[in-house]
Design a protein around this motif. Sequence first.
Motif, PDB file in Angstrom:
ATOM      1  N   LEU A 170       0.839  -1.196   0.000  1.00  0.00           N
ATOM      2  CA  LEU A 170       0.000   0.000   0.000  1.00  0.00           C
ATOM      3  C   LEU A 170       0.876   1.249   0.000  1.00  0.00           C
ATOM      4  CD1 LEU A 170      -2.732   1.478   0.282  1.00  0.00           C
ATOM      5  CD2 LEU A 170      -2.513   1.180   2.770  1.00  0.00           C
ATOM      6  N   LYS A 171       1.891   1.269   0.842  1.00  0.00           N
ATOM      7  CA  LYS A 171       2.815   2.400   0.905  1.00  0.00           C
ATOM      8  C   LYS A 171       3.513   2.613  -0.435  1.00  0.00           C
ATOM      9  CE  LYS A 171       5.704   2.391   4.295  1.00  0.00           C
ATOM     10  NZ  LYS A 171       6.664   1.884   5.324  1.00  0.00           N
ATOM     11  N   GLN A 172       3.989   1.498  -0.982  1.00  0.00           N
ATOM     12  CA  GLN A 172       4.772   1.579  -2.222  1.00  0.00           C
ATOM     13  C   GLN A 172       3.932   2.094  -3.395  1.00  0.00           C
ATOM     14  OE1 GLN A 172       6.308  -2.189  -3.478  1.00  0.00           O
ATOM     15  NE2 GLN A 172       6.855  -1.445  -5.492  1.00  0.00           N
ATOM     16  N   LEU A 173       2.761   1.498  -3.594  1.00  0.00           N
ATOM     17  CA  LEU A 173       1.957   1.833  -4.762  1.00  0.00           C
ATOM     18  C   LEU A 173       1.236   3.177  -4.626  1.00  0.00           C
ATOM     19  CD1 LEU A 173       0.484  -1.664  -5.690  1.00  0.00           C
ATOM     20  CD2 LEU A 173       2.462  -0.490  -6.674  1.00  0.00           C
ATOM     21  N   SER A 174       1.021   3.628  -3.390  1.00  0.00           N
ATOM     22  CA  SER A 174       0.381   4.935  -3.185  1.00  0.00           C
ATOM     23  C   SER A 174       1.411   6.033  -2.950  1.00  0.00           C
ATOM     24  CB  SER A 174      -0.588   4.880  -2.001  1.00  0.00           C
ATOM     25  OG  SER A 174       0.104   4.626  -0.790  1.00  0.00           O
ATOM     26  N   GLN A 175       2.684   5.610  -2.905  1.00  0.00           N
ATOM     27  CA  GLN A 175       3.788   6.549  -2.697  1.00  0.00           C
ATOM     28  C   GLN A 175       3.587   7.362  -1.418  1.00  0.00           C
ATOM     29  OE1 GLN A 175       3.846   8.712  -6.467  1.00  0.00           O
ATOM     30  NE2 GLN A 175       5.269   7.218  -7.335  1.00  0.00           N
TER      31      GLN A 175
END
Length: 322
Positions: A170-175
Motif C-alpha cells: 500500500l505504501k509503495q503503490l500509493s507513494q
Amino acid sequence: MKILRSAAIAVALTGTAAISAAQPMRFPEKPVTFIVPFAAGSATDQLARALGVAFTEKTGQPVVVDNRGGAGGLIAAQAVARAAADGYTVLITTNTTQVANPYLYRKLPYDPVADFAPLTALGRGGQVLVVPAASPYKSVADVVAKARSQPGKLSFGAGNSSSRIAGEMLKQLSQTDILYVPYKSNPQALTDLLGGQIDLMVIDTVTGIPQIESGKLRALGASTQRRLSVLPKVPTLEEAGVKGYDIGYWFAAYAPSKTSPAVSARLRQLLVEAVHSPHAKTFFNSTGTEPWTTSAEELAQFQSAEATKWSKVIKAANIEPE
C-alpha cells in the motif's frame, strides 16, 4: 532345487506384499498434533481447529492444536522441521513461513523446502484495509491524502507477513510513508487497532469480518483484483485508486521431510476430506476464504512460484531482512 526354492520364496514374498497392499493403513493410532505458527483466534488457528474436528470424526483420534506464535512463524516451523517424521506432527501454515520468511529474515532455523514434505493446500483468500469505526478516514483516498500530507504520521500494524507485505505494498503503490508497527499475531494488532494505538491494518478476512460486521471496524478496500464475496460493496484497492494492488493469502499443510510416502498420502487424504467437511465449510463460508486442495507436487510447484512473486514484492518494498 535352489531355483525352485528361490521361486517359492519369491511367490511367498509377492503374496505377503499383496496382502499388505490390500490391508488399509492403520494410521493414525494415537493423537495427532497440528502446529500453528500463530496465536489462538488467528485465521490459521480457526482453520486448523475446524479441520481437526473433521479429522477426529474420520479417524477416532484426537487432534491437538498447538499454537506457537511469535518470531514470524519461525518457532512453529522449526518445531515441525525437527519433529519425528512419523506423521503425528503436521504444520498448518500459510505463505508466511513457506515463502515470505526466507526474504524477511537473514537466517532461518529451517529450510522451507528441504525440511518439509508438502501435503496439500487448504484454502486461499483476500485481505481488507480497515480502520476503526470512529476513524476520520472514510475511504482509501482519505488515508492516502493524510499519509501524503503528514509522512510517518499514520501507522499500520501487522502480526504476520501477509498483513505486513500488504501494508508495505500500500505504501509503495500509493507513494506514501506509513509507520509499520510489528505484532506477534494479527489478533494482537487488531486489539491495538480497536483501541486506537494504531491507525489501520490490511487484515485477512477471517480475522476482520466479525469486527466489520459488528460495526467496530470500517472496511475501505479489498486487496484482491475482484471484490470479496463477503464484502461485495467494498471496492478493491485498485478500484479505490491504488493501481496495481493485488495480494492474497493461502493455507497449506506440511509434514517433516522424511515422513514416508505412505503416511504422507494418508495424511493428505484425511486433510482433503477435512477441507470438504461441514466443519470447514462453515469456516470458509463465514470468512470469504475459498477451499482449495492440491496434490503434494502441485503444492510444491505453487510454493516455488509464490516464493518468486513474494521475493519481488519484498524487494520492491525495500524491506531489509531482520
